[in-house]
Write a protein that holds these residues in place. Structure first.
Motif, PDB file in Angstrom:
ATOM      1  N   UNK A  19      53.232 -79.542  15.095  1.00 29.64           N
ATOM      2  CA  UNK A  19      52.166 -78.883  14.336  1.00 29.64           C
ATOM      3  C   UNK A  19      50.808 -79.346  14.832  1.00 29.64           C
ATOM      4  N   UNK A  20      50.737 -80.643  15.185  1.00 28.71           N
ATOM      5  CA  UNK A  20      49.442 -81.253  15.523  1.00 28.71           C
ATOM      6  C   UNK A  20      49.717 -82.521  16.321  1.00 28.71           C
ATOM      7  N   UNK A  22      47.265 -85.878  18.266  1.00 32.27           N
ATOM      8  CA  UNK A  22      46.120 -86.493  18.935  1.00 32.27           C
ATOM      9  C   UNK A  22      46.602 -87.825  19.505  1.00 32.27           C
ATOM     10  N   UNK A  23      45.682 -88.673  19.927  1.00 33.26           N
ATOM     11  CA  UNK A  23      46.143 -89.894  20.596  1.00 33.26           C
ATOM     12  C   UNK A  23      46.836 -90.876  19.645  1.00 33.26           C
ATOM     13  N   UNK A  24      46.615 -90.725  18.337  1.00 33.20           N
ATOM     14  CA  UNK A  24      47.200 -91.692  17.394  1.00 33.20           C
ATOM     15  C   UNK A  24      48.197 -91.096  16.408  1.00 33.20           C
ATOM     16  N   UNK A  25      48.175 -89.781  16.263  1.00 29.55           N
ATOM     17  CA  UNK A  25      48.971 -89.121  15.209  1.00 29.55           C
ATOM     18  C   UNK A  25      49.768 -87.959  15.785  1.00 29.55           C
ATOM     19  N   UNK A  26      50.982 -87.776  15.263  1.00 28.82           N
ATOM     20  CA  UNK A  26      51.812 -86.616  15.608  1.00 28.82           C
ATOM     21  C   UNK A  26      52.282 -85.986  14.300  1.00 28.82           C
ATOM     22  N   UNK A  27      52.295 -84.651  14.247  1.00 29.17           N
ATOM     23  CA  UNK A  27      52.783 -83.952  13.053  1.00 29.17           C
ATOM     24  C   UNK A  27      53.759 -82.874  13.460  1.00 29.17           C
ATOM     25  N   UNK A  28      54.796 -82.711  12.646  1.00 26.23           N
ATOM     26  CA  UNK A  28      55.870 -81.769  12.964  1.00 26.23           C
ATOM     27  C   UNK A  28      56.490 -81.249  11.671  1.00 26.23           C
ATOM     28  N   UNK A  29      57.275 -80.173  11.794  1.00 18.99           N
ATOM     29  CA  UNK A  29      57.902 -79.576  10.618  1.00 18.99           C
ATOM     30  C   UNK A  29      59.043 -80.441  10.111  1.00 18.99           C
ATOM     31  N   UNK A  63      45.488 -84.910   8.769  1.00 15.58           N
ATOM     32  CA  UNK A  63      46.002 -84.056   7.685  1.00 15.58           C
ATOM     33  C   UNK A  63      44.941 -83.025   7.299  1.00 15.58           C
ATOM     34  N   UNK A  64      43.698 -83.479   7.158  1.00 11.61           N
ATOM     35  CA  UNK A  64      42.633 -82.555   6.762  1.00 11.61           C
ATOM     36  C   UNK A  64      42.397 -81.471   7.805  1.00 11.61           C
ATOM     37  N   UNK A  65      42.541 -81.806   9.065  1.00  9.25           N
ATOM     38  CA  UNK A  65      42.389 -80.789  10.123  1.00  9.25           C
ATOM     39  C   UNK A  65      43.443 -79.697   9.967  1.00  9.25           C
ATOM     40  N   UNK A  66      44.674 -80.114   9.734  1.00  8.56           N
ATOM     41  CA  UNK A  66      45.766 -79.138   9.592  1.00  8.56           C
ATOM     42  C   UNK A  66      45.588 -78.337   8.299  1.00  8.56           C
ATOM     43  N   UNK A  67      45.171 -78.998   7.234  1.00  9.17           N
ATOM     44  CA  UNK A  67      44.896 -78.305   5.964  1.00  9.17           C
ATOM     45  C   UNK A  67      43.866 -77.194   6.194  1.00  9.17           C
ATOM     46  N   UNK A  68      42.814 -77.496   6.916  1.00 11.12           N
ATOM     47  CA  UNK A  68      41.774 -76.490   7.185  1.00 11.12           C
ATOM     48  C   UNK A  68      42.319 -75.376   8.075  1.00 11.12           C
ATOM     49  N   UNK A  69      43.056 -75.769   9.113  1.00 12.03           N
ATOM     50  CA  UNK A  69      43.596 -74.797  10.074  1.00 12.03           C
ATOM     51  C   UNK A  69      44.550 -73.807   9.394  1.00 12.03           C
TER      52      UNK A  69
END
Ligand code: AMP
Ligand code: ZN
Length: 109
Positions: A19-20, A22-29, A63-69
């Motif tokens: 889902x998202x 960056x260099x420090x965080x990964x997000x997935x379903x 999290x906020x970036x994905x919430x906005x997206x």
């Protein structure tokens, strides 16, 4: 960590639906969604749960970036992190659940 499911996802040894990143965080379903949208946000650096976290800003910014997206901002959403036995934690790599897209129940509501 060799024996950690989410570290294996980070290494690509176990597939995930990204889902998202960056260099420090990964997000997935989440593999077993508990809402229309159910994403997991994990630090790339292994820690067992938020007892091991000192920097919360980085992951919440993600999290906020994905919430906005995904336009969850106004309808609302829920962020959950489970810790150890009483929290019902099943995977011992720090993660935050982002649940959205429908009316959520629980917490006595
Ligand atoms: P917790 O119970 O808070 O530790 O959350 C662990 C979450 O990981 C659960 O919601 C599971 O559905 C999810 N999960 C377990 N294995 C996978 C996987 N291979 N890919 C995506 N999500 C997973
Ligand atoms: Zn790990």
């Amino acid at each position: 960590m060799d024996d950690c499911l989410f570290c294996k996802i980070l290494k690509g040894e176990i597939p995930s639906e990204k889902i998202y990143e960056d260099d420090k965080v990964y997000a997935f379903k989440d593999i077993a969604p508990m809402a229309k949208y159910h994403f997991l946000f994990i630090p790339k650096e292994h820690g067992q749960n938020i007892n091991d976290v000192s920097d919360f800003n980085t992951i919440f910014e993600a999290i906020k970036k994905v919430v906005a997206e995904y336009n969850f901002t106004d309808d609302g959403y829920r962020v959950v992190t489970n810790v150890n036995k009483f929290g019902g934690q099943t995977v011992f790599h720090t993660h935050f659940h982002l649940l959205a897209g429908e009316q959520l129940t629980g917490f006595g509501r």
